[in-house]
Write a protein that holds these residues in place. Structure first.
Motif, PDB file in Angstrom:
ATOM      1  N   SER A 245       0.820  -1.206   0.000  1.00  0.00           N
ATOM      2  CA  SER A 245       0.000   0.000   0.000  1.00  0.00           C
ATOM      3  C   SER A 245       0.852   1.253   0.000  1.00  0.00           C
ATOM      4  O   SER A 245       2.079   1.210   0.125  1.00  0.00           O
ATOM      5  CB  SER A 245      -0.905   0.003   1.233  1.00  0.00           C
ATOM      6  N   SER A 272      -3.926  -0.596  -1.281  1.00  0.00           N
ATOM      7  CA  SER A 272      -4.552   0.725  -1.273  1.00  0.00           C
ATOM      8  C   SER A 272      -3.526   1.822  -1.553  1.00  0.00           C
ATOM      9  O   SER A 272      -2.344   1.676  -1.257  1.00  0.00           O
ATOM     10  CB  SER A 272      -5.244   0.970   0.064  1.00  0.00           C
ATOM     11  N   HIS A 273      -4.021   2.936  -2.083  1.00  0.00           N
ATOM     12  CA  HIS A 273      -3.212   4.022  -2.653  1.00  0.00           C
ATOM     13  C   HIS A 273      -2.427   3.481  -3.849  1.00  0.00           C
ATOM     14  O   HIS A 273      -1.239   3.189  -3.764  1.00  0.00           O
ATOM     15  CB  HIS A 273      -2.257   4.630  -1.636  1.00  0.00           C
ATOM     16  N   HIS A 274      -3.112   3.352  -4.966  1.00  0.00           N
ATOM     17  CA  HIS A 274      -2.549   2.722  -6.161  1.00  0.00           C
ATOM     18  C   HIS A 274      -2.950   3.503  -7.407  1.00  0.00           C
ATOM     19  O   HIS A 274      -3.754   4.447  -7.343  1.00  0.00           O
ATOM     20  CB  HIS A 274      -3.056   1.277  -6.273  1.00  0.00           C
ATOM     21  N   PHE A 275      -2.413   3.077  -8.549  1.00  0.00           N
ATOM     22  CA  PHE A 275      -2.711   3.690  -9.845  1.00  0.00           C
ATOM     23  C   PHE A 275      -3.117   2.589 -10.832  1.00  0.00           C
ATOM     24  O   PHE A 275      -2.682   2.550 -11.974  1.00  0.00           O
ATOM     25  CB  PHE A 275      -1.494   4.469 -10.341  1.00  0.00           C
ATOM     26  N   ARG A 300      -8.891   4.504  -6.688  1.00  0.00           N
ATOM     27  CA  ARG A 300      -7.728   4.677  -7.563  1.00  0.00           C
ATOM     28  C   ARG A 300      -7.225   6.111  -7.473  1.00  0.00           C
ATOM     29  O   ARG A 300      -8.001   7.066  -7.471  1.00  0.00           O
ATOM     30  CB  ARG A 300      -8.121   4.360  -9.016  1.00  0.00           C
ATOM     31  N   ARG A 301      -5.917   6.277  -7.379  1.00  0.00           N
ATOM     32  CA  ARG A 301      -5.324   7.614  -7.375  1.00  0.00           C
ATOM     33  C   ARG A 301      -5.139   8.095  -8.810  1.00  0.00           C
ATOM     34  O   ARG A 301      -4.792   7.312  -9.697  1.00  0.00           O
ATOM     35  CB  ARG A 301      -3.965   7.582  -6.678  1.00  0.00           C
ATOM     36  N   GLU A 302      -5.360   9.370  -9.024  1.00  0.00           N
ATOM     37  CA  GLU A 302      -5.163   9.958 -10.336  1.00  0.00           C
ATOM     38  C   GLU A 302      -3.790  10.620 -10.403  1.00  0.00           C
ATOM     39  O   GLU A 302      -3.412  11.358  -9.488  1.00  0.00           O
ATOM     40  CB  GLU A 302      -6.248  10.998 -10.630  1.00  0.00           C
ATOM     41  N   GLU A 304      -0.794  13.130 -10.956  1.00  0.00           N
ATOM     42  CA  GLU A 304      -0.713  14.582 -10.998  1.00  0.00           C
ATOM     43  C   GLU A 304      -0.002  15.007 -12.277  1.00  0.00           C
ATOM     44  O   GLU A 304       0.804  14.274 -12.830  1.00  0.00           O
ATOM     45  CB  GLU A 304       0.064  15.104  -9.778  1.00  0.00           C
ATOM     46  N   ARG A 321       2.669   9.898 -10.972  1.00  0.00           N
ATOM     47  CA  ARG A 321       2.387   8.996  -9.857  1.00  0.00           C
ATOM     48  C   ARG A 321       3.139   9.480  -8.614  1.00  0.00           C
ATOM     49  O   ARG A 321       4.218  10.048  -8.708  1.00  0.00           O
ATOM     50  CB  ARG A 321       2.805   7.574 -10.193  1.00  0.00           C
ATOM     51  N   TYR A 322       2.569   9.248  -7.456  1.00  0.00           N
ATOM     52  CA  TYR A 322       3.157   9.752  -6.216  1.00  0.00           C
ATOM     53  C   TYR A 322       2.877   8.774  -5.090  1.00  0.00           C
ATOM     54  O   TYR A 322       1.965   7.944  -5.161  1.00  0.00           O
ATOM     55  CB  TYR A 322       2.594  11.130  -5.869  1.00  0.00           C
ATOM     56  N   ALA A 324       2.241   8.073  -0.806  1.00  0.00           N
ATOM     57  CA  ALA A 324       1.364   8.671   0.201  1.00  0.00           C
ATOM     58  C   ALA A 324       2.114   9.620   1.117  1.00  0.00           C
ATOM     59  O   ALA A 324       1.594  10.667   1.507  1.00  0.00           O
ATOM     60  CB  ALA A 324       0.695   7.564   1.018  1.00  0.00           C
TER      61      ALA A 324
END
Length: 327
Positions: A245, A272-275, A300-302, A304, A321-322, A324
């Motif tokens: 994660s 969790s916290h993925h792309f 899903r994270r978008e 930046e 991608r970043y 957490a």
């Protein structure tokens, strides 16, 4: 969501911040809480070091140390800001006969950037408390972990925005025969991180930690590489739960996991916290949840967008991608 907050519970106990203004008779049972030590004075006040010493002396005099099970050291506590020397804790070590858990540097976002929290060598703490069962630390700068390890430790968590690769290698190689849970927040190279799967090779091979049942390799910008390494790692076969994660996981890493060693024996897989694409999320649920694996994905994270003229990091095959927690 911020991952860097004061802990509300530690070692199965509610956190209780000790106040020198509470009469001893009004304090909770010593073994019923995790005692957070955080001097209420501000570090820029005159004679802050003296205030911290007074605060510690009152705690030691007011609480039956022989029954304390867990300690949480808040901020600011050590260092050039006038914190209490470690020796003050070690001096009362013989009285802390029931101590099972220790949390170092419980700072949150508005107190300090996680990448700037100095930890130093953990060997003195492990030597001072041979019966310690749980150790959690927040930070990473200067972190060193003894290769000799610790015989009783069952849970180790390192929360970092940039875990030094040397420290990661030391933890991976340490002899921890009782360790059941290990969580490493690897962080960004720009903030002192940069750990690679090769740095964790002994851990991935299952060496030195025969009791390990939960492994978290988290908060990495190169989470795909760790997913691919875990897909072939012998240690996975003995785990009950696995966490990748908080990082920059993409379909490439998730596909490597699914195509690697069987995962159906896991109780939980936390990504969790993925792309990940929607299609990959569905594939994970479809292939693993019928086998009894709880797959934690969340939203899903978008990615930046980089500004004009900004350099794209080498690891970022899908720009934006970043992780957490970085700074």
């Amino acid at each position: 969501m911020s991952y860097v907050r004061h802990v509300e519970q530690f070692h199965g106990l509610p956190a209780f911040t000790y106040s020198p203004y509470i009469e001893p008779g009004d304090l909770p049972d010593p073994g019923s809480v995790a005692w957070r030590l955080r001097c209420p004075e501000e570090p820029y006040e005159s004679d802050y070091a003296g205030r911290v010493e007074e605060y510690w002396a009152r705690f030691v005099a007011s609480v039956e140390l022989e029954r304390v099970r867990a300690l949480i050291f808040g901020a600011p506590w050590w260092g050039p800001g006038g914190g209490l020397p470690d020796e003050a804790l070690f001096a009362v070590g013989p009285r802390l006969t029931a101590l099972e858990a220790l949390f170092l540097s419980d700072l949150e976002d508005d107190e300090a950037m996680i990448s700037t929290i100095f930890l130093g060598d953990l060997a003195p703490y492990l030597e001072a408390f041979p019966a310690l069962r749980e150790l959690a630390v927040r930070g990473g700068e200067g972190l060193r972990f003894p290769a000799a390890g610790h015989g009783a430790l069952r849970a180790l968590r390192v929360e970092s925005g940039g875990l030094p690769p040397e420290a990661a290698r030391q933890i991976a190689a340490a002899e921890l025969p009782s360790l059941e849970r290990l969580e490493l927040w690897l962080g960004d190279e720009e903030y002192g991180g940069g750990t690679t799967p090769g740095d964790l090779a002994p851990l991935l091979r299952g060496e030195g930690k025969p009791a390990l049942r939960h492994l978290g390799i988290q908060n990495s910008p190169d989470q795909d590489a760790f997913a691919a390494a875990l897909a072939a790692a012998p240690v996975v076969a003995r785990l009950d739960s696995l966490s990748l994660s908080m990082g920059a996981l993409t379909d490439t890493g998730a596909a490597a996991l699914l195509d690697g060693r069987p995962l159906a024996h896991l109780r939980e897989l936390d990504l969790s916290h993925h792309f990940l694409s929607h299609a990959m999320m569905v594939r994970l649920w479809t292939e693993l949840e019928p086998a009894g694996v709880r797959v934690e994905l969340g939203a899903r994270r978008e990615p930046e967008e980089y500004g004009e003229g900004e350099d794209v990091p080498e690891w970022d095959d899908e720009p934006g991608r970043y992780i957490a927690v970085a700074e």
